[in-house]
Structures are given as C-alpha cells and as structure tokens.
Write an enzyme that holds these catalytic residues in place. Structure first.
Site, PDB file in Angstrom:
ATOM      1  N   SER A  61     -98.031-105.962 -63.622  1.00 36.70           N
ATOM      2  CA  SER A  61     -97.686-106.547 -64.920  1.00 36.70           C
ATOM      3  C   SER A  61     -96.204-106.845 -65.095  1.00 36.70           C
ATOM      4  O   SER A  61     -95.810-107.421 -66.121  1.00 36.70           O
ATOM      5  CB  SER A  61     -98.156-105.621 -66.043  1.00 36.70           C
ATOM      6  OG  SER A  61     -99.572-105.569 -66.072  1.00 36.70           O
ATOM      7  N   GLU A  67     -47.382 -77.582 -29.337  1.00 33.46           N
ATOM      8  CA  GLU A  67     -48.061 -78.295 -28.256  1.00 33.46           C
ATOM      9  C   GLU A  67     -47.142 -78.741 -27.117  1.00 33.46           C
ATOM     10  O   GLU A  67     -47.607 -78.938 -25.997  1.00 33.46           O
ATOM     11  CB  GLU A  67     -48.786 -79.516 -28.836  1.00 33.46           C
ATOM     12  CG  GLU A  67     -49.946 -79.179 -29.744  1.00 33.46           C
ATOM     13  CD  GLU A  67     -51.034 -78.382 -29.037  1.00 33.46           C
ATOM     14  OE1 GLU A  67     -51.345 -78.677 -27.863  1.00 33.46           O
ATOM     15  OE2 GLU A  67     -51.565 -77.443 -29.664  1.00 33.46           O
TER      16      GLU A  67
END
Length: 733
Positions: free
Chosen positions: A431, A153
């Site tokens: 229930s 780079e």
C-alpha cells in the site's frame, strides 16, 4: 663491475622515489558536525553522547583540547583544531548552558553565534593493503615526541650515516653467542628502508641490502626528511582489518586528539608502541603498556632529551587512552556503502583509497543510534514471540526539504558490512504505492477532490491473457461508495484498484517517475496495490518528493570532498525541481495525515500523542513485508521489515514497521508537520458519508480542503452540533 651496477641500481631507486614518496592514504568519511547555537534543541544526554562518541575526556578542570566538564546544566568544552570544508577552525574553549531541552546560552572567545564541534569519523575508504595513515609534517609534531623517539630507538641518529657501527658490532657478538641471526642493528634509517622498500625476511643478503640503501638514503635526504618519513611509515596498531600506520593516525586512534595536543605521557606511550604495537596494546595489556611508557620516559631523561621533573610528573599520569570503539571499518557499513556508491559518479576507486581525501556527509550519529536501537528492539521482541522467525529490517532517514540522508540501517546486524537491505533489498511495497494513485487523481482537480465519492464495491479486471484479477480488502468487506480521502486513509484495496485502472496505468507510472522512482515497473493492473518491487532507498526517494511539498530533491549522503590541503574538490549542493502543483500535493498530504488519525496508522495517536505527522502503512500478501513511510516537518523515514526467504512475518505495516518508525520519531523529530495550505486552497464542510456540502453544526460534518472553485455546490442544512471527526479543524485553529 657487478657491484657498481648493483650500487647504481639501488641508488636510483632511493633517489627517485623517496623525495616523491606517495603513501596510499585512505579517505576519511565524516559525519555532520554538531552546530551549537542559542536556541538549538539539544538535551544534556544527547550532548554527552555526542562528546563521548567524539572521544572527549570528562575532567574536573578543562585545560586541553579534547576535554570537557559537565556541571549540572552548564558544559565547558575545549574543541580541538579541525579542518572543515570551509575553514581551518582553531582549537577553542566554549561554555554552554542548557535549559528545558534547549541551549539557552553560548559563550565563546570570539562571541560567535555558532560554533561547531569536530565531526565524528564514521569510517574510511582504504587501500587494498588496508594500511591507513594520517600524514604529518615534522614541523607539526611535538619536539618532545621527536626527542623521545630518537632517544629510545636510535640515540645516535643525528651522528651516524645510516648505519651504526657500534650497533653492528654489538649485534654480531650476540648472534655469534646465539649461533644464528637473532638480533639486527637497525637504525631509524634502516627501519624506514626495510618498511618502505624491502621484505621482512631475516637474511644476511637482505640485511646488507638494507644497510647499503640506508647509507644511500642518508646521502640524498636530510635527517629531518628521514625522521618525518619514519614517523609516517611506522606500524602502531590494528583496528580490525585496518592497519594503523604513523604517529598522526595513532594519535587519533588511541587518544582521539591531534598530535600537537598530546600530553607528554601520551607521546611517550606512542613511542612505547614502536617496539610492539600488539604486545604493548594499552587496551589489552594496560600494565605492560604503562611499564614500557615509563621506561621510554626514563630513557629520554638518561639520554638528556627530557627534563627529569617533567618525566616524573608524566609517569604519575594514567594511560589516558580513549574508549576503544567499534572498528571504524565496521561502525556504520550501510551508510558508508551509500557514500561509496554516490562517490563513484565523480571519483575513481583508486583515488578514493589513496589520496587522503576528507569526505563530509550528512550523517547524524544521534539519529543513527536511535534508528539502530529501535530496529534491534523490534527484532528482539519479535524473537521472543516468534523464536523461529529470522526477521530482518532496514531503515532510511532523510531531511524533507534537503534530501540529506542522515541515517541508514541495512539489517538486524547493524555492523555487518554484507548485504545492505536498505539499498539492495527489492521487495513488493504494497500500500505504499497508493499515494501515487491518489496523487494522479488529485492532479485532475476538476474531476477529483478529497470529497469525491469512489466505489469500494467488489472489483474485477479482465487481463489480456483471459484471466481475471479480483483484489479484496484487508477486512474482506465491501464498503460501497466512500470519500476519496477515506479510501486512502483506510487503505481500501478495491477502491484503489478501480481508481488506478480508471486513471490509466501509464499515468500512474508517469506519476511514479515524477516522484523519483527510476526503476522500470511493468504496466500491470496489480501495480495499483503495490505489486512492484522497490528498495527502501527508492521508497525514500518517492516519499521525499511528497514530504518536500512536491519538489523533487535527489537523496544525498555527501556534502563535500576536500583534499589534504583543505581545498574543496567537489561540493554537492541541494538540487530542487518542482514536479507537482502545490494544491495537489497539499491535498495528498492532508489524506496522509488522515491515515495517522483515522486510518491504518491511527496507532500513532497514542504512540506520538499531540505530534502531527503524515504517512502510509504497507503490507504485502501473506504478511511477507511490513512497511511504513512517513514524515514530520524535519524528518522523513522509511522502515521495512521482512524475511530474506520471503516467508511470512506475521506483521502488518501497523503492527511492525510503524512501531519502529514511531520510536525513531518520538526520540528525534523536533518539528511536527505543518501542512500549510497554498493560496488557492479553501476549506469547506462536507458530509463524511456522501461528500455533499455541509455546515459546521451538522452531524457527520468534516472539514476538507479544496482547490478554490471545486467545493461541493450542494449543501445540507441542519442545526445539530454533534461531530464525528474534528482533528483537521484542530490543526487549522
């Protein structure tokens, strides 16, 4: 003067911000680590699954962290270094032997009795811009990676002063030929300035500003600081909406490895991605990525930054990227939702999304996987029989004695991060409410025992507004006088409604509060049959107190929060408060075991044969909701099935939610329920119809527990040997 002013302004920006640069670093959320020790119940299938999720590479010879070898029942694992909440664990190689579903032998370098695999990353809490990074220091990155990055780079990085005059001249010639601004001449320093301070627009003014700030940065910062900043800032991939920035996180994302554990070829691939993370994506474009990786190696050799022989060996290797997993932002959204909500009590949202915290949880990926697959299987089967029914569901799994939440499923689309039904869907519980009514009664041990006769005759309650309420049993039959435990086990509505209203609604609501239900529930007669809306999470908290023998333990997802330096910021210890007597809870748990043997959940006798559990089914009017909540010694789970439009599902608690629950427990629960009696409990034989004291040899005799002194005084004398119900006697032998 204007130029000097601009120069001073830019210099102040660079000088004041770069050295104190604070990237917004996402918090990482981890599952529980798999603890390995001799005697641990663990199958080879589960171990392989866990290692696969962690990204281990299965190889023929284990040489590097993150590699594993399976040779029949022997497994070699090279565990990478990891910062736990209590220690920085060095990389280590272990060998384990598995036999008959258990670890029979553990070999480690230090002969430790317990070794932990690194925990699975289950998600993160990200900044608003969705950038994520794992900050690294230059001293903790391979020198070869640094050398290759600079060679490819910016080969003159260590020689220029922020800009490359040769590069500028080359770019000018190219741009003149092209008749535009097609090529820049960015050094690493300029790229860092552009990414950190500036917009991506391509204009001469912006480019001049970039060059000037690059020179200023070089005056104030060392080359090492600039390179370190670049390696943390650079964009290297996309994980759904999450942007992968920096080499530290990219190493984890692509290879599931610490950056220091990367091979030379893997380092080169990361450098290759700098030129275009999408274009060279190794999963989407493997050939293109391989070609670019090899070019990186060649350039490094040409620039005398890498030995040619090492480069050739690296070029012979495949890409070696890990399996591409579901985006971490979508992996376990329901559980992450609970984590965020519990963290809000102690942390600001901006701190969670920017301070790089490590959040360690109780999440168990194996249990989660089973919960998801069991729920999805139920949905698929229902779709086949009822193609127009849009069935939904939720699951919450916890540990009875700790309150640790180990798994959550928030809906049929287990990766959907929207409406979390496990936490936010408030539905009538039917229930599932009944244990609270019977527990209220059993606390009055002088008045109520499991053998007390209560009436299941037709029941009518006059309401304050002049109306009347007349609940009916599911089978539309009256059952006369029945034993108290049997009324719960068989879920008789008439008996429960009468009992609850006789006990007093305020007393029922008090019991619910003590069980852990914080919602405000109106004191209406119908709450005795579950006409109260709770979320699955609230139900899980309620049953948690029952499963932990009357001790209230707040449900917790989080173990601890650790800062980037490894310091524990917050621990979340187990909090325990005794809220019910041991004898009343024991009796209730006995009745809930009866539910699974002779009551509404007796299907568990063939779904989970020879494995003791306790629980309760729940079904609401018109079959709108199907529930099951239950527990063994090591697991508790709540399952809800229903429709978002609240229309009928066609499922009872037994035909729907129970099946999902049983699937989960069959695969994951290791310890059947041992409902051990407290000291003040005695066992006595009673007649199963009248509740009168009986004998072992009598017809219809059953064995029930009693608080000492409350056993039936009257006793039947007989000499026959037939038995109706003997499951409890088998448990006590």
């Amino acid at each position: 003067m204007i130029a000097v002013g601009i120069l001073l302004y830019l210099d102040s920006i660079v000088n004041s911000t770069f050295k104190d640069k604070q990237w917004s670093v996402a918090s990482t959320v981890y599952a529980r680590p798999l603890e390995i020790y001799e005697g641990l119940p663990l199958t080879l299938t589960d171990l392989r699954e866990e290692m696969t999720m962690l990204g281990y590479h299965f190889v023929g010879q284990v040489n590097n962290p993150g590699e594993a070898l399976i040779d029949r029942n022997k497994v070699t694992i090279f565990i990478p270094q990891f910062q736990f909440s209590d220690e920085l664990a060095a990389a280590q190689k272990i060998k384990i032997t598995l036999n008959n579903g258990f670890i029979s032998k553990l070999e480690s370098k230090d002969n430790k009795a317990l070794v932990r695999l690194q925990p699975l990353v289950i998600g993160g809490i990200y900044p608003s811009h969705n950038e994520d990074r794992l900050l690294i220091q230059l001293v903790d990155t391979p020198v070869s990676l640094q050398a290759m990055l600079v060679a490819v780079e910016d080969k003159d990085f260590y020689d220029h002063f922020g800009i490359s005059l040769r590069g500028i001249a080359r770019a000018m010639v190219t741009n003149i030929k092209d008749g535009g601004f097609s090529q820049g001449a960015s050094t690493l320093t300029q790229q860092l300035i552009k990414n950190y301070y500036l917009t991506p627009e391509r204009t001469l003014i912006r480019k001049a500003q970039e060059a000037l700030m690059a020179v200023l940065l070089e005056l104030h910062a060392s080359k090492a600081d600039i390179l370190e900043g670049y390696m943390n800032e650079i964009y290297l991939g996309q994980d759904g909406p999450r942007a992968i920035h920096g080499f530290g996180l990219a190493s984890q994302y692509y290879f599931k490895k610490n950056i220091m554990d990367l091979s030379l070829s893997q380092q080169a691939l990361l450098v290759a991605l700098v030129r275009g993370a999408s274009y060279y994506n190794p999963w989407r474009n493997p050939e293109r990525a391989l070609k670019r990786r090899n070019l990186v190696l060649d350039i490094a050799v040409r620039e005398k930054q890498l030995d040619a022989d090492l480069a050739e060996l690296a070029k012979q290797e495949p890409l070696k990227v890990g399996e591409r997993s579901v985006s971490s932002t979508k992996r376990y959204p329901a559980y992450l939702d609970l984590v965020r909500r519990q963290l809000q009590n102690d942390y600001k949202a901006e701190d969670l999304s920017s301070d790089g915290l490590s959040i360690f949880t109780h999440f168990n990926p194996l249990i989660q996987q089973t919960a998801e697959s069991s729920l999805v299987k139920m949905m698929a089967n229902n779709k086949k029989s009822e193609p127009n029914t849009n069935l939904q569901g939720a699951v919450i799994v916890t540990q009875p004695n700790t309150g640790a939440v180990t798994a959550i499923v928030g809906g049929s689309d287990t990766r959907y991060a929207g409406f979390n039904r496990a936490i936010d869907a408030r539905r009538q519980i039917g229930s599932l409410m009944k244990p609270a009514i019977y527990l209220t009664a059993l606390e009055k041990s002088e008045q109520y025992t499991l053998a007390t006769l209560i009436s299941d005759a037709a029941y009518e309650k006059k309401l304050d507004n002049g109306d009347s309420w007349s609940p009916k049993n599911y089978d539309l039959k009256d059952h006369g006088d029945v034993l108290l435990y049997k009324a719960l086990a068989r879920s008789y509505n008439q008996a429960t409604a009468r009992l609850g209203n006789e006990l007093g609604l305020d007393n029922i609501l008090s019991t619910l509060k003590r069980l852990g239900v914080d919602s405000d529930i109106p004191a209406l007669p119908a709450i005795t049959l579950g006409a109260a809306e709770l979320s699955p999470l609230e139900v899980a908290q309620m049953y948690q107190t029952i499963s932990s023998e009357g001790f209230y333990t707040p449900l917790l997802a989080i173990r601890s929060v650790v800062d980037p330096r490894g310091e524990v910021l917050t621990s979340y210890p187990i909090a325990i408060e005794k809220r019910f007597s041991s004898s009343s809870i024991y009796a209730l748990r006995h009745a809930l075991q009866a539910v699974t043997h002779e009551g509404s959940a007796k299907a568990l006798q063939w779904l989970l044969p020879d494995f003791a559990v306790a629980g309760k089914t729940g079904t609401t009017n018109d079959l709108r909701d199907s529930w099951f909540a239950g527990f063994s010694d090591d697991m508790q789970a709540v399952v809800w099935l229903g429709r978002d439009d609240n229309k009928t599902t066609g499922l009872t608690g037994s035909s729907g939610a129970l099946r999902v629950w049983a699937d989960i427990f069959k695969a994951r629960s290791q310890q059947p329920l041992q409902n051990l009696p407290p000291k003040n409990i005695t066992l006595g034989w009673v007649d199963s119809e009248s509740g009168v004291g009986s004998q072992d040899s009598c017809d219809n005799a059953i064995l029930l527990p009693f608080v000492s002194g409350t056993e039936p005084k009257q006793e039947i004398r007989c000499s026959t040997t037939d038995k109706v119900i003997d499951w409890f006697r088998n448990l006590t032998n």
